[in-house]
Design an enzyme around this catalytic site. Structure first.
Site, PDB file in Angstrom:
ATOM      1  N   GLU A 104      15.960 -11.842 -24.337  1.00  0.00           N
ATOM      2  CA  GLU A 104      14.931 -12.938 -24.769  1.00  0.00           C
ATOM      3  C   GLU A 104      13.280 -12.309 -24.905  1.00  0.00           C
ATOM      4  O   GLU A 104      12.680 -12.701 -25.551  1.00  0.00           O
ATOM      5  CB  GLU A 104      15.140 -14.006 -23.938  1.00  0.00           C
ATOM      6  CG  GLU A 104      14.967 -13.918 -22.587  1.00  0.00           C
ATOM      7  CD  GLU A 104      14.290 -14.763 -21.429  1.00  0.00           C
ATOM      8  OE1 GLU A 104      14.316 -14.533 -20.320  1.00  0.00           O
ATOM      9  OE2 GLU A 104      13.616 -15.683 -21.762  1.00  0.00           O
ATOM     10  N   THR A 127      22.545  -8.445 -24.016  1.00  0.00           N
ATOM     11  CA  THR A 127      22.351  -8.726 -22.755  1.00  0.00           C
ATOM     12  C   THR A 127      23.455  -8.913 -21.877  1.00  0.00           C
ATOM     13  O   THR A 127      24.274  -9.853 -22.547  1.00  0.00           O
ATOM     14  CB  THR A 127      21.168  -9.946 -22.397  1.00  0.00           C
ATOM     15  OG1 THR A 127      21.669 -10.096 -21.077  1.00  0.00           O
ATOM     16  CG2 THR A 127      21.680 -11.167 -23.204  1.00  0.00           C
ATOM     17  N   ASP A 129      23.913 -10.493 -19.640  1.00  0.00           N
ATOM     18  CA  ASP A 129      23.610 -12.014 -18.799  1.00  0.00           C
ATOM     19  C   ASP A 129      24.365 -12.969 -19.836  1.00  0.00           C
ATOM     20  O   ASP A 129      24.734 -14.005 -19.296  1.00  0.00           O
ATOM     21  CB  ASP A 129      22.298 -12.333 -18.529  1.00  0.00           C
ATOM     22  CG  ASP A 129      21.534 -11.516 -17.512  1.00  0.00           C
ATOM     23  OD1 ASP A 129      22.524 -11.191 -16.762  1.00  0.00           O
ATOM     24  OD2 ASP A 129      20.370 -11.225 -17.603  1.00  0.00           O
ATOM     25  N   MET A 171      24.898  -9.458 -10.975  1.00  0.00           N
ATOM     26  CA  MET A 171      23.608  -9.778 -11.341  1.00  0.00           C
ATOM     27  C   MET A 171      23.489 -11.273 -12.205  1.00  0.00           C
ATOM     28  O   MET A 171      24.304 -11.920 -12.564  1.00  0.00           O
ATOM     29  CB  MET A 171      23.285  -8.896 -12.570  1.00  0.00           C
ATOM     30  CG  MET A 171      22.815  -7.511 -11.784  1.00  0.00           C
ATOM     31  SD  MET A 171      22.274  -6.300 -12.976  1.00  0.00           S
ATOM     32  CE  MET A 171      21.488  -5.278 -12.030  1.00  0.00           C
ATOM     33  N   GLY A 172      22.025 -11.706 -12.595  1.00  0.00           N
ATOM     34  CA  GLY A 172      21.981 -12.976 -13.289  1.00  0.00           C
ATOM     35  C   GLY A 172      20.911 -13.776 -12.656  1.00  0.00           C
ATOM     36  O   GLY A 172      21.398 -14.250 -11.493  1.00  0.00           O
ATOM     37  N   HIS A 276      23.536  -2.360 -10.425  1.00  0.00           N
ATOM     38  CA  HIS A 276      23.521  -1.765 -11.814  1.00  0.00           C
ATOM     39  C   HIS A 276      24.776  -0.906 -12.241  1.00  0.00           C
ATOM     40  O   HIS A 276      24.848  -0.488 -13.296  1.00  0.00           O
ATOM     41  CB  HIS A 276      22.333  -0.908 -11.668  1.00  0.00           C
ATOM     42  CG  HIS A 276      21.117  -1.404 -11.593  1.00  0.00           C
ATOM     43  ND1 HIS A 276      20.489  -1.916 -10.407  1.00  0.00           N
ATOM     44  CD2 HIS A 276      20.271  -1.737 -12.766  1.00  0.00           C
ATOM     45  CE1 HIS A 276      19.262  -2.448 -10.713  1.00  0.00           C
ATOM     46  NE2 HIS A 276      19.174  -2.130 -12.257  1.00  0.00           N
TER      47      HIS A 276
HETATM   48  O1  F6P Z   1      18.528  -7.478 -18.199  1.00  0.00           O
HETATM   49  C1  F6P Z   1      19.511  -8.566 -17.229  1.00  0.00           C
HETATM   50  C2  F6P Z   1      19.558  -7.946 -15.693  1.00  0.00           C
HETATM   51  O2  F6P Z   1      20.379  -7.150 -15.842  1.00  0.00           O
HETATM   52  C3  F6P Z   1      19.481  -9.129 -14.985  1.00  0.00           C
HETATM   53  O3  F6P Z   1      20.845  -9.878 -14.770  1.00  0.00           O
HETATM   54  C4  F6P Z   1      18.907  -8.391 -13.580  1.00  0.00           C
HETATM   55  O4  F6P Z   1      18.353  -9.456 -12.711  1.00  0.00           O
HETATM   56  C5  F6P Z   1      17.868  -7.526 -14.085  1.00  0.00           C
HETATM   57  O5  F6P Z   1      18.464  -7.246 -15.501  1.00  0.00           O
HETATM   58  C6  F6P Z   1      17.762  -6.257 -13.316  1.00  0.00           C
HETATM   59  O6  F6P Z   1      16.808  -5.685 -13.915  1.00  0.00           O
HETATM   60  P1  F6P Z   1      16.530  -4.104 -13.399  1.00  0.00           P
HETATM   61  O7  F6P Z   1      17.327  -3.060 -14.166  1.00  0.00           O
HETATM   62  O8  F6P Z   1      14.834  -3.897 -14.267  1.00  0.00           O
HETATM   63  O9  F6P Z   1      16.420  -4.137 -12.121  1.00  0.00           O
END
Ligand code: F6P
Length: 346
Positions: A104, A127, A129, A171-172, A276
């Site tokens: 988004e 994504t 998500d 995540m989410g 991650h």
């Molecule tokens: O892009 C989505 C996402 O994976 C989310 O679910 C999560 O909160 C965020 O990215 C984490 O981001 P970063 O990699 O910048 O820590």
């Protein structure tokens, strides 16, 4: 007419980006396009950082995790003169069109550049998500849930050996699709989503249920989305990224929940954060095919001059939809899904 086309990947990476880049470049070659890789998302366009992107560069990347272009959460609208720099670099690099792969935020920038500055842009949804409104699925989701389901199964094994309750954080931050699908597919005993407002009574009910499950099964599994807010928990001062989203990595919601469960049930409880790891590694079959198809379709839209669109999966088809539709509203978990999920807390 041969076209020079810039490609960028912005926001969090996810498996399927490389297949999508490959799909676009290999289809684009048939139209005689010359591709320019814009490095690290919008940052590459703001700063004019590029890399070559020929068929030879992409031919072997279908199974590779991450994105060969690199990514960032750079928002040109938040940088001094950022938008003008993008426009200048489009001219300088002689780009006839842009293909932006993102969620988004990245696509929100693409929408504005198209509407406000008539930039010839095509969006490709990505994504893990799966929270983009205009498309049934985004690549990245299938791989990340597959990894989370595997992790949940492993947690349950060790939990059972030690007679523990295990909490898995996935995540989410705004949408709980990853937690929902992980919970259902891993047969979790409770799942918490960011869409739910969790009250003290909900926590009490969950703990009673976990006690019952643990007595019966010698283990219980809870899946929690990183964006959940627990009642009375101190959210602390949250850091925001350039798109105004909370950076959640320092919150440790799984550990907070673990402490609450242990206190209320007196059962030893452990938590794990998959984080991650969910975003790396080779894409699943589903994400390879979806990535390939949306990348391919993006090249077709550029060739047709059908700009201001995002390629979307609708049923079994890949179709163009207005970019605005894709970025207007986040797709969150509905109450029907929650009812289905709760049926399996037995
Ligand atoms: O892009 C989505 C996402 O994976 C989310 O679910 C999560 O909160 C965020 O990215 C984490 O981001 P970063 O990699 O910048 O820590």
């Amino acid at each position: 007419m041969a076209k020079r086309v810039g490609i960028l990947t912005g926001g969090g990476d996810c498996p399927g980006l490389n297949p999508a880049i490959r799909g676009c470049v290999m289809k684009g070659q048939e139209f005689g396009f010359e591709f320019v890789g814009l490095v690290e998302g919008w940052k590459g366009l703001v700063e004019g950082i590029t890399m070559p992107l020929s068929v030879d560069d992409v031919k072997e990347i279908i199974s590779k995790g991450g994105t060969i272009l690199g990514t960032s959460r750079t928002n040109p609208y938040k940088k001094e003169g950022g938008v003008q720099k993008c426009l200048d670099n489009i001219k300088k690099l002689k780009l006839d069109a842009l293909v932006a792969l993102g969620g988004e935020d990245t696509l929100g920038v693409a929408t504005k550049l198209y509407k406000e500055h008539k930039v010839n842009v095509v969006g490709v949804p990505k994504t893990m998500d799966n929270d983009l409104s205009a498309t049934d699925y985004t690549f990245g989701f299938d791989t990340s849930v597959t990894i989370a389901v595997d992790a949940a199964g492993r947690l349950k094994d060790t939990g059972k050996s030690h007679r523990r309750i295990m909490v898995l954080e996935v995540m989410g931050r705004h949408a709980g699709w990853v937690a929902l699908f992980t919970g259902i597919a891993a047969a979790s005993d409770w799942t918490l989503l960011p869409e739910q407002k969790v009250s003290e009574q909900d926590v009490e009910k969950m703990c009673q249920h976990l006690r019952k499950v643990h007595e019966r099964d010698k283990v219980a599994l809870v899946v929690i989305s990183e964006g959940v807010k627990l009642p009375g928990a101190d959210a602390g001062k949250e850091e925001l990224d350039e798109f105004g989203h909370m950076i959640l990595r320092k919150r440790g919601i799984a550990q907070q929940l673990c402490d609450v469960i242990e206190k209320k049930t007196s059962i030893e409880t452990r938590s794990a954060v998959i984080g991650h790891m969910q975003r790396g590694g080779p894409p699943t079959l589903f994400d390879r095919i979806l990535g390939t198809r949306v990348g391919y379709k993006a090249a077709e839209l550029v060739n047709e001059g059908n700009f201001g669109k995002m390629v979307a999966q609708r049923g079994m088809d890949i179709v163009p939809v207005p970019l605005e539709e894709a970025t207007g509203e986040l797709k969150v978990v509905t109450s029907d899904w929650m009812k289905l999920m709760e049926t399996f807390f037995k």
